[in-house]
Design an enzyme around this catalytic site. Structure first.
Site, PDB file in Angstrom:
ATOM      1  N   ASP A  75      -2.554 -17.926   4.555  1.00 57.99           N
ATOM      2  CA  ASP A  75      -3.546 -18.813   3.911  1.00 57.99           C
ATOM      3  C   ASP A  75      -4.166 -19.756   4.937  1.00 57.99           C
ATOM      4  OD1 ASP A  75      -0.944 -19.680   4.004  1.00 57.99           O
ATOM      5  OD2 ASP A  75      -0.966 -20.714   2.083  1.00 57.99           O
ATOM      6  N   TYR A  86       0.818  -1.221   0.000  1.00 56.52           N
ATOM      7  CA  TYR A  86       0.000   0.000   0.000  1.00 56.52           C
ATOM      8  C   TYR A  86       0.847   1.264   0.000  1.00 56.52           C
ATOM      9  CZ  TYR A  86      -4.353  -2.430   0.751  1.00 56.52           C
ATOM     10  OH  TYR A  86      -5.461  -3.212   0.591  1.00 56.52           O
ATOM     11  N   ASP A 107      -5.912  -5.786   5.484  1.00 52.73           N
ATOM     12  CA  ASP A 107      -7.069  -5.292   4.732  1.00 52.73           C
ATOM     13  C   ASP A 107      -8.015  -6.456   4.426  1.00 52.73           C
ATOM     14  OD1 ASP A 107      -8.694  -3.663   3.279  1.00 52.73           O
ATOM     15  OD2 ASP A 107      -7.471  -3.704   1.465  1.00 52.73           O
ATOM     16  N   LYS A 157       3.391 -14.324   5.532  1.00 48.21           N
ATOM     17  CA  LYS A 157       3.681 -15.358   4.529  1.00 48.21           C
ATOM     18  C   LYS A 157       5.207 -15.482   4.478  1.00 48.21           C
ATOM     19  CE  LYS A 157       2.218 -18.099   1.158  1.00 48.21           C
ATOM     20  NZ  LYS A 157       1.305 -19.226   1.290  1.00 48.21           N
TER      21      LYS A 157
END
Ligand code: NAD
Length: 361
Positions: free
Chosen positions: A224, A124, A248, A191
């Site tokens: 995930d 972002y 988000d 991740k």
């Protein structure tokens, strides 16, 4: 104690839900002098910008603000006012409590978690390179030379910076939040197995910060797996802390778990400034119809009251809102089993019912 608080009604449905929220907050008995100030599409003509300096100055002075949603004009060269405010005021933490209230139509019941999202960096940061541009070609050449990789020449590129400082600040905030609100566990989401130098760094810093807080449990989850677990057993999570992009996505997922936008409040918090606002947008098609649900903004008001230390007023307001939701009578169309339900009430009636409940106790 008297508080001076900036109130930004916003545009679209903003003014209606802001007025409903102001009324219920005042009905708790808290003493607030509101500094009401406009931003958004309504002021562009007069001020040449949807975000006049006086709005930011008022927030900087008062330190506490609550706002309605603001439309991002499409294709007119304006950036999102909401994003600009977070950046200019360095509101680095986005806090989204996701709590089930009895009476809300949702598949899950036993949820009370808080999503804490880093607000200033990650994908972002706005560092983007357009496909085909000469800078993009230069960047591709440099990366290929530095990294022994091949990048397709017709690629667009977005850069993902994750820093030690911003990671430390947000994870520390999550632990402080957990302490302040008697929560038991912080879960860092990442991740790191794939993005070792960004998410890996975030995780490393999170582990380091966690060592300072021996009174609060710490764990981490790969994003995930986190998504799957939130759908399967959301009740085992408490405080989640995430870099910007995952934050988000996961905060919307969690809002969905507890019933959607109508009941999703939020706060954007910095070192000494806090700005509270509902998660939803300005729903322009409902503007001025006294139809939409003010509860997400009212719950943002509950967060604000807690933040300034008005615990009892916050509790009373939250209980009155919970009562109205459970009763299911004085709620807007989106909270009825059928959206065409003729017994649905308008925005201001929801506020009236909550004020009645606050008076009766
Ligand atoms: P939106 O949240 O305004 O609307 C999405 C859907 O939810 C619509 O069907 C809408 O009618 C419904 N909805 C939203 N709030 C509701 C409420 N309180 N009660 C009942 N129904 C409600 O999202 P959008 O349509 O994508 O965005 C509209 C504008 O809002 C855009 O310009 C966007 O940039 C802006 N926006 C602002 C903020 C903010 O101010 N923080 C956040 C999100 C979007």
């Amino acid at each position: 104690m008297t508080y001076r608080i900036t109130l930004i009604p916003g545009d679209g449905i903003g003014p209606e839900i802001s007025e409903a929220t102001r009324r219920v907050i005042e009905a708790t008995g808290v003493d607030i002098i509101w500094e009401k100030i406009d931003a958004g599409t309504g002021v562009i003509e007069k001020c040449g910008t949807p975000l006049p300096d006086e709005v930011l100055n008022s927030i900087r002075k008062n330190k506490i603000a609550i706002k309605g949603p603001i439309t991002t004009p499409v294709g007119k060269g304006f950036r999102s006012v909401n994003v600009a405010m977070r950046q200019k005021l360095d509101l680095f933490a986005c806090v989204r409590p996701c709590k089930y209230y009895q009476g809300v139509r949702t598949r899950y019941q036993d949820i009370n978690l808080v999503v804490i999202r880093e607000n200033t960096e990650d994908l972002y940061a706005g560092i983007e390179f357009k496909e085909g541009a000469s800078e993009t070609r230069k960047l591709i050449e440099s990366i290929e030379a530095l990294n022994d990789v091949e990048i397709r020449q017709d690629s667009g590129i977005s850069i993902k910076p994750i820093s030690i400082d911003a990671s430390r600040r947000i994870v520390d905030f999550a632990f402080q939040y957990a302490r302040k609100y008697s929560r038991k566990k912080v879960t860092a989401v990442h991740k790191a197995n794939i993005m070792k130098f960004t998410d890996g760094l975030f995780l490393e810093v999170a582990r380091e910060v966690a060592k300072k807080y021996t009174d609060i449990e710490f764990e981490d989850r790969i994003v995930d797996n986190m998504c799957m677990q939130l759908v399967q057993k959301p009740e085992i999570y408490d405080v989640l802390v995430l870099p910007n992009l995952y934050g988000d996505i996961i905060s919307d997922l969690c809002a969905g778990l507890v019933g959607g936008l109508g009941v999703a409040p939020g706060g954007n918090i910095g070192t000494d400034i806090a700005l509270f606002e509902p998660t939803h947008g300005s729903a322009p098609k409902y503007k001025g119809m006294n139809k939409v649900n003010p509860i997400a903004m009212m719950l943002s008001g509950v967060m604000m009251l807690r933040h300034i230390g008005e615990k009892e007023c916050a509790e009373n307001l939250e209980n009155a809102i919970a009562y109205i939701i459970k009763e299911g009578k004085n709620v807007t169309y989106d909270m009825k089993p059928d959206r065409e339900d003729p017994t649905a009430v308008g925005t201001s009636r929801v506020a009236d019912a909550i004020i009645d409940k606050l008076k009766k106790g």
